[in-house]
Design a protein around this motif. Sequence first.
Motif, PDB file in Angstrom:
ATOM      1  N   VAL A 264       0.763  -1.177  -0.197  1.00 13.87           N
ATOM      2  CA  VAL A 264      -0.041   0.054  -0.046  1.00 13.87           C
ATOM      3  C   VAL A 264       0.710   1.243  -0.078  1.00 13.87           C
ATOM      4  CG1 VAL A 264      -1.698   1.428   1.397  1.00 13.87           C
ATOM      5  CG2 VAL A 264      -2.136  -1.189   1.211  1.00 13.87           C
ATOM      6  N   VAL A 265       1.821   1.348   0.800  1.00  9.46           N
ATOM      7  CA  VAL A 265       2.625   2.276   0.888  1.00  9.46           C
ATOM      8  C   VAL A 265       3.430   2.964  -0.553  1.00  9.46           C
ATOM      9  CG1 VAL A 265       5.152   3.286   1.894  1.00  9.46           C
ATOM     10  CG2 VAL A 265       3.104   2.720   3.184  1.00  9.46           C
ATOM     11  N   MET A 266       3.998   1.643  -1.165  1.00  6.79           N
ATOM     12  CA  MET A 266       4.621   1.675  -2.470  1.00  6.79           C
ATOM     13  C   MET A 266       3.572   2.264  -3.460  1.00  6.79           C
ATOM     14  SD  MET A 266       7.473  -1.169  -2.317  1.00  6.79           S
ATOM     15  CE  MET A 266       6.530  -2.499  -3.103  1.00  6.79           C
ATOM     16  N   LYS A 267       2.220   1.885  -3.455  1.00  8.25           N
ATOM     17  CA  LYS A 267       1.476   2.182  -4.487  1.00  8.25           C
ATOM     18  C   LYS A 267       1.029   3.594  -4.406  1.00  8.25           C
ATOM     19  CE  LYS A 267       0.797  -1.583  -6.708  1.00  8.25           C
ATOM     20  NZ  LYS A 267       0.439  -1.985  -8.103  1.00  8.25           N
ATOM     21  N   VAL A 268       0.868   4.263  -2.829  1.00  7.95           N
ATOM     22  CA  VAL A 268       0.323   5.372  -2.515  1.00  7.95           C
ATOM     23  C   VAL A 268       1.263   6.691  -2.603  1.00  7.95           C
ATOM     24  CG1 VAL A 268      -0.693   6.598  -0.700  1.00  7.95           C
ATOM     25  CG2 VAL A 268      -1.704   4.446  -1.230  1.00  7.95           C
ATOM     26  N   LEU A 269       2.655   6.144  -2.226  1.00  5.63           N
ATOM     27  CA  LEU A 269       3.957   7.483  -2.297  1.00  5.63           C
ATOM     28  C   LEU A 269       3.841   8.185  -3.335  1.00  5.63           C
ATOM     29  CD1 LEU A 269       5.161   7.827   0.122  1.00  5.63           C
ATOM     30  CD2 LEU A 269       7.296   6.884  -0.793  1.00  5.63           C
ATOM     31  N   PRO A 270       3.726   7.438  -4.597  1.00  2.45           N
ATOM     32  CA  PRO A 270       3.938   8.422  -5.811  1.00  2.45           C
ATOM     33  C   PRO A 270       2.610   9.445  -6.127  1.00  2.45           C
ATOM     34  CG  PRO A 270       4.507   6.359  -6.403  1.00  2.45           C
ATOM     35  CD  PRO A 270       3.934   6.015  -5.282  1.00  2.45           C
TER      36      PRO A 270
END
Length: 124
Positions: free
Chosen positions: A34-40
Amino acid sequence: MISALRRAPLARQRGITLLGLLFWAVIIATLALVVMKVLPSVNEYYTIQKAVNKIAREGGSTVQDVRNAFEKQKEIEYSIQSIAGKDLNVSKENDKLVVSFAYDKEILLMEPVYLLIKYSGRSQ
């Protein structure tokens, strides 16, 4: 001798079981996904906010000038893709130019699962 063994406290075993380890691995992997998908997406929001603040400070005199300035800023900042100049709301409050925006971002987590984030902001 046998009575001495009976009275000795048994050492309690401590540690994590294999199932416990798998449970925590799944939880941590899901959070990392979730963090890797939301960060951008969050980075894009802050880039848009920075561009809107810059345009409101330097600003044009008309709505079209503000929208054109945003499009030029968008060409410079390649991370801005979710919003265009036509999506900006331009107004004046107390003789100050205020630029506001709002947009929705859908992020695919896993094939049937999407995360919807509603972003909104305004110049300061």
